[in-house]
Design an enzyme around this catalytic site. Sequence first.
Site, PDB file in Angstrom:
ATOM      1  N   SER A  75      44.919  35.936  34.849  1.00 44.46           N
ATOM      2  CA  SER A  75      45.744  36.760  33.736  1.00 44.46           C
ATOM      3  C   SER A  75      47.197  36.406  34.006  1.00 44.46           C
ATOM      4  CB  SER A  75      45.358  38.172  33.762  1.00 44.46           C
ATOM      5  OG  SER A  75      44.004  38.284  33.407  1.00 44.46           O
TER       6      SER A  75
HETATM    7  C1  LIG Z   1      40.566  37.437  32.421  1.00 44.01           C
HETATM    8  S1  LIG Z   1      39.286  36.842  33.736  1.00 44.01           S
HETATM    9  C2  LIG Z   1      39.447  37.960  35.228  1.00 44.01           C
HETATM   10  C3  LIG Z   1      40.871  37.512  35.638  1.00 44.01           C
HETATM   11  C4  LIG Z   1      40.723  37.943  37.118  1.00 44.01           C
HETATM   12  N1  LIG Z   1      40.759  39.397  37.612  1.00 44.01           N
HETATM   13  C5  LIG Z   1      41.815  36.998  38.166  1.00 44.01           C
HETATM   14  O1  LIG Z   1      42.404  37.692  39.069  1.00 44.01           O
HETATM   15  O2  LIG Z   1      41.931  35.843  37.966  1.00 44.01           O
HETATM   16  C6  LIG Z   1      37.858  37.847  32.990  1.00 44.01           C
HETATM   17  C7  LIG Z   1      36.525  37.404  33.860  1.00 44.01           C
HETATM   18  O3  LIG Z   1      35.774  38.447  33.163  1.00 44.01           O
HETATM   19  C8  LIG Z   1      34.396  37.742  33.602  1.00 44.01           C
HETATM   20  N2  LIG Z   1      33.562  38.600  32.870  1.00 44.01           N
HETATM   21  C9  LIG Z   1      33.042  38.485  31.507  1.00 44.01           C
HETATM   22  N3  LIG Z   1      32.074  39.560  31.121  1.00 44.01           N
HETATM   23  C10 LIG Z   1      31.735  40.080  32.316  1.00 44.01           C
HETATM   24  C11 LIG Z   1      30.701  40.961  32.636  1.00 44.01           C
HETATM   25  N4  LIG Z   1      30.013  41.480  31.745  1.00 44.01           N
HETATM   26  N5  LIG Z   1      30.652  41.349  34.022  1.00 44.01           N
HETATM   27  C12 LIG Z   1      31.610  40.947  34.919  1.00 44.01           C
HETATM   28  N6  LIG Z   1      32.535  39.950  34.736  1.00 44.01           N
HETATM   29  C13 LIG Z   1      32.468  39.462  33.469  1.00 44.01           C
HETATM   30  C14 LIG Z   1      34.629  36.402  32.993  1.00 44.01           C
HETATM   31  O4  LIG Z   1      33.592  35.531  33.535  1.00 44.01           O
HETATM   32  C15 LIG Z   1      36.174  36.350  33.727  1.00 44.01           C
HETATM   33  O5  LIG Z   1      35.893  35.450  35.004  1.00 44.01           O
END
Ligand SMILES: C[S@@+](CC[C@H](N)C(=O)[O-])C[C@H]1O[C@@H](n2cnc3c(N)ncnc32)[C@H](O)[C@@H]1O
Length: 368
Positions: A75
């Site tokens: 992000s």
């Molecule tokens: C914006 S990214 C997160 C950024 C992260 N915190 C970082 O520091 O790089 C959002 C993440 O949420 C994950 N995601 C989406 N739906 C999810 C779910 N139901 N449970 C867990 N993770 C999920 C996606 O696969 C993605 O990797």
Amino acid sequence: MTGWHEQLAVPRAPFIPAVVWVDDPAGDGFVALSRDDDEPRWRALVEEDEPIITQVDDGTTRPGETGRRPSSSCSRPSLVAAMLIALDVREGHRVLEIGTGTGWNAAELSRRAGRSGHVVSVEVDPAVADDARRALAALGCAPLVVTSDGTKGYAADAPYDRVVCTASVRTIPRSWVDQTRPGGVIVAPWGTDYGDDALTRLEVREDGSAAGRCGIDLAFMRVRHQRRDFLEPTADEVNDADTTQTAHSGRELFEMVAFARAAFTIGLRVPACYLTVEDVTDDRRLIELHDVRSRSWARVTLVRGRDPWTVHQLGPRRLWNEVAAAHSWWQEAGRPTPDRYGLTVTPDGTHEVWIDAPAADRRWSLTF
Ligand SMILES: C[S@@+](CC[C@H](N)C(=O)[O-])C[C@H]1O[C@@H](n2cnc3c(N)ncnc32)[C@H](O)[C@@H]1O
């Protein structure tokens, strides 16, 4: 407030994969950018205050192909910092993160919780989770990375002092509230199908409810099971659609799509309505409204200097009429900005929104 550089002590580069995804200069999608092919550009991305897309289409699209939908990213640093400030992790805290992604934020959480704390980070995508585990281990960080659906939380290590979701949600899962101790805090990008999400900070209470306020605009990707979807009617369907004209001005239409103006309120008034805006040319903009469940759709076509604008509507709902009515409500309510709203999640999971204070006259339950 200090800048994001001062807030974030963990270096970002070790968490960014060698292949990332950038806007396709030839179209709407995303193309791979490899560090081996263009190290200066890769490094510039890492150092900018920008999100970096690290996976598209849930990993089904390979480098050399065109990606359609970002599905994992690192992000934007200034937003990561804003969420960490809202979360306020202290030494010794037990923290649950949903959306491990690259693992960068999990490393920041671990640093803040310290050796006496405990961080669990849940990632739905196994390949993304594996990469994050490797990057975290290489830096000597030891949060527990769990591959699972984070909307269920992670009951095994509950209760948590802090829960943070780094993907956006339409509903706050009951499990997050249940797994947070009374007095604990949940921070998430929260919003409706219409427009962006607001940084929302809820405090969990003894009675099993959670309440707090909305804040800045966070355009995060949705958690997998709550994704928004759109309709693409055929030319014949559009020809057969109800066609009217709208006397709304360009300024009013701008308000309807702008998060900081009416868009957040419209989303809270018009359930299950996904907004898309496409600037086809400098002079032609399409505002479309989609409800996939009822197969209702509306399009306002703006052509510079050619108002009144044409409105097409299809399906059992008249989405444009609903949005126009919600815009009028916003005007009559004194044009509330997103930061005037609050959210209460009651013990039975009802989401109640209110303006300024929970006991306000302007308070209603959301339907999804
Ligand atoms: C914006 S990214 C997160 C950024 C992260 N915190 C970082 O520091 O790089 C959002 C993440 O949420 C994950 N995601 C989406 N739906 C999810 C779910 N139901 N449970 C867990 N993770 C999920 C996606 O696969 C993605 O990797």
